[in-house]
Design a protein around this motif. Structure first.
Motif, PDB file in Angstrom:
ATOM      1  N   ALA A  14       0.830  -1.208   0.000  1.00 50.09           N
ATOM      2  CA  ALA A  14       0.000   0.000   0.000  1.00 50.09           C
ATOM      3  C   ALA A  14       0.863   1.257   0.000  1.00 50.09           C
ATOM      4  O   ALA A  14       0.554   2.228  -0.706  1.00 50.09           O
ATOM      5  CB  ALA A  14      -0.944  -0.011   1.200  1.00 50.09           C
ATOM      6  N   TRP A  15       1.972   1.258   0.765  1.00 51.24           N
ATOM      7  CA  TRP A  15       2.847   2.432   0.767  1.00 51.24           C
ATOM      8  C   TRP A  15       3.467   2.635  -0.617  1.00 51.24           C
ATOM      9  O   TRP A  15       3.492   3.741  -1.138  1.00 51.24           O
ATOM     10  CB  TRP A  15       3.947   2.313   1.819  1.00 51.24           C
ATOM     11  N   GLN A  16       3.951   1.568  -1.219  1.00 53.54           N
ATOM     12  CA  GLN A  16       4.584   1.687  -2.529  1.00 53.54           C
ATOM     13  C   GLN A  16       3.588   2.189  -3.576  1.00 53.54           C
ATOM     14  O   GLN A  16       3.928   3.016  -4.430  1.00 53.54           O
ATOM     15  CB  GLN A  16       5.199   0.348  -2.959  1.00 53.54           C
ATOM     16  N   ALA A  17       2.352   1.704  -3.512  1.00 49.64           N
ATOM     17  CA  ALA A  17       1.326   2.156  -4.456  1.00 49.64           C
ATOM     18  C   ALA A  17       0.994   3.629  -4.232  1.00 49.64           C
ATOM     19  O   ALA A  17       0.855   4.404  -5.189  1.00 49.64           O
ATOM     20  CB  ALA A  17       0.070   1.301  -4.324  1.00 49.64           C
ATOM     21  N   ALA A  18       0.889   4.036  -2.973  1.00 52.09           N
ATOM     22  CA  ALA A  18       0.596   5.438  -2.663  1.00 52.09           C
ATOM     23  C   ALA A  18       1.745   6.337  -3.105  1.00 52.09           C
ATOM     24  O   ALA A  18       1.520   7.413  -3.679  1.00 52.09           O
ATOM     25  CB  ALA A  18       0.331   5.599  -1.171  1.00 52.09           C
ATOM     26  N   TRP A  19       2.984   5.912  -2.851  1.00 49.61           N
ATOM     27  CA  TRP A  19       4.144   6.720  -3.235  1.00 49.61           C
ATOM     28  C   TRP A  19       4.227   6.837  -4.760  1.00 49.61           C
ATOM     29  O   TRP A  19       4.525   7.902  -5.292  1.00 49.61           O
ATOM     30  CB  TRP A  19       5.423   6.132  -2.657  1.00 49.61           C
ATOM     31  N   ALA A  20       3.938   5.761  -5.477  1.00 49.24           N
ATOM     32  CA  ALA A  20       3.952   5.810  -6.936  1.00 49.24           C
ATOM     33  C   ALA A  20       2.885   6.778  -7.440  1.00 49.24           C
ATOM     34  O   ALA A  20       3.148   7.592  -8.338  1.00 49.24           O
ATOM     35  CB  ALA A  20       3.732   4.416  -7.524  1.00 49.24           C
ATOM     36  N   GLY A  21       1.690   6.722  -6.862  1.00 48.87           N
ATOM     37  CA  GLY A  21       0.611   7.624  -7.277  1.00 48.87           C
ATOM     38  C   GLY A  21       0.930   9.079  -6.974  1.00 48.87           C
ATOM     39  O   GLY A  21       0.698   9.967  -7.794  1.00 48.87           O
ATOM     40  N   ALA A  22       1.497   9.340  -5.795  1.00 50.15           N
ATOM     41  CA  ALA A  22       1.863  10.710  -5.426  1.00 50.15           C
ATOM     42  C   ALA A  22       2.980  11.220  -6.322  1.00 50.15           C
ATOM     43  O   ALA A  22       2.963  12.380  -6.759  1.00 50.15           O
ATOM     44  CB  ALA A  22       2.289  10.759  -3.960  1.00 50.15           C
ATOM     45  N   SER A  23       3.939  10.378  -6.614  1.00 47.17           N
ATOM     46  CA  SER A  23       5.050  10.782  -7.488  1.00 47.17           C
ATOM     47  C   SER A  23       4.535  11.142  -8.873  1.00 47.17           C
ATOM     48  O   SER A  23       4.960  12.128  -9.477  1.00 47.17           O
ATOM     49  CB  SER A  23       6.074   9.648  -7.608  1.00 47.17           C
ATOM     50  N   ARG A  24       3.601  10.337  -9.369  1.00 48.61           N
ATOM     51  CA  ARG A  24       3.035  10.583 -10.691  1.00 48.61           C
ATOM     52  C   ARG A  24       2.273  11.915 -10.697  1.00 48.61           C
ATOM     53  O   ARG A  24       2.407  12.714 -11.618  1.00 48.61           O
ATOM     54  CB  ARG A  24       2.118   9.438 -11.088  1.00 48.61           C
ATOM     55  N   ALA A  25       1.481  12.158  -9.646  1.00 45.79           N
ATOM     56  CA  ALA A  25       0.656  13.368  -9.587  1.00 45.79           C
ATOM     57  C   ALA A  25       1.489  14.628  -9.370  1.00 45.79           C
ATOM     58  O   ALA A  25       1.240  15.653 -10.000  1.00 45.79           O
ATOM     59  CB  ALA A  25      -0.383  13.227  -8.474  1.00 45.79           C
ATOM     60  N   VAL A  26       2.473  14.565  -8.490  1.00 46.12           N
ATOM     61  CA  VAL A  26       3.234  15.761  -8.125  1.00 46.12           C
ATOM     62  C   VAL A  26       4.443  15.977  -9.018  1.00 46.12           C
ATOM     63  O   VAL A  26       4.728  17.091  -9.452  1.00 46.12           O
ATOM     64  CB  VAL A  26       3.672  15.679  -6.637  1.00 46.12           C
ATOM     65  N   LEU A  27       5.170  14.912  -9.304  1.00 47.69           N
ATOM     66  CA  LEU A  27       6.430  15.048 -10.028  1.00 47.69           C
ATOM     67  C   LEU A  27       6.327  14.703 -11.507  1.00 47.69           C
ATOM     68  O   LEU A  27       7.249  14.954 -12.269  1.00 47.69           O
ATOM     69  CB  LEU A  27       7.498  14.156  -9.377  1.00 47.69           C
ATOM     70  N   GLY A  28       5.212  14.069 -11.899  1.00 50.44           N
ATOM     71  CA  GLY A  28       5.043  13.699 -13.295  1.00 50.44           C
ATOM     72  C   GLY A  28       5.710  12.382 -13.674  1.00 50.44           C
ATOM     73  O   GLY A  28       5.779  12.035 -14.834  1.00 50.44           O
TER      74      GLY A  28
END
Length: 125
Positions: A81-95
């Motif tokens: 769950a952490w890895q999925a959340a971090w991937a989603g946040a990275s995609r949204a914020v950092l592209g």
């Protein structure tokens, strides 16, 4: 540029949304509350991860799914769950997002009639 502010992620401010029939966690909500200043992204990420892990590990250790669930599976679900959340946040914020990885826990989708393991299922290793 990333914001120098971080939300208070106390467990009483977090909510978890569950998917349809399977009841798997698929959304995380943060209620209104204080915002604190964090000068660097690495500090904000570290705070978010420590807060998440404390809350999620306590939840996972006491969760009663109605089927046998090992401590390794519980720990793996917290990590997944952490890895999925971090991937989603990275995609949204950092592209961009970290590369896909093998899951540490099984979602048991393979047990449904006519279904197969997910592409990153640990059962396929």
């Amino acid at each position: 540029m990333a914001s120098p502010y971080a939300l208070d992620l106390a467990p009483d401010r977090l909510s978890v949304g569950l998917s349809g029939p399977g009841g798997f966690a698929d959304r995380l909500g943060v209620g209104p509350g204080p915002v604190e200043w964090r000068p660097r992204l690495s500090e904000r990420r570290g705070l978010a991860e420590r807060t998440y892990r404390t809350h999620a590990q306590e939840f996972a250790s006491t969760y009663e799914p109605g089927v046998k669930m090992s401590s390794a599976h519980r720990a793996g679900s917290v990590e997944d769950a952490w890895q999925a959340a971090w991937a989603g946040a990275s995609r949204a914020v950092l592209g961009w997002a970290p590369p896909d990885r093998w899951r540490d826990s099984c979602c048991f989708i393979y047990a449904l009639p006519g279904a197969h393991e997910c592409a990153r299922c640990p059962r396929l290793r």
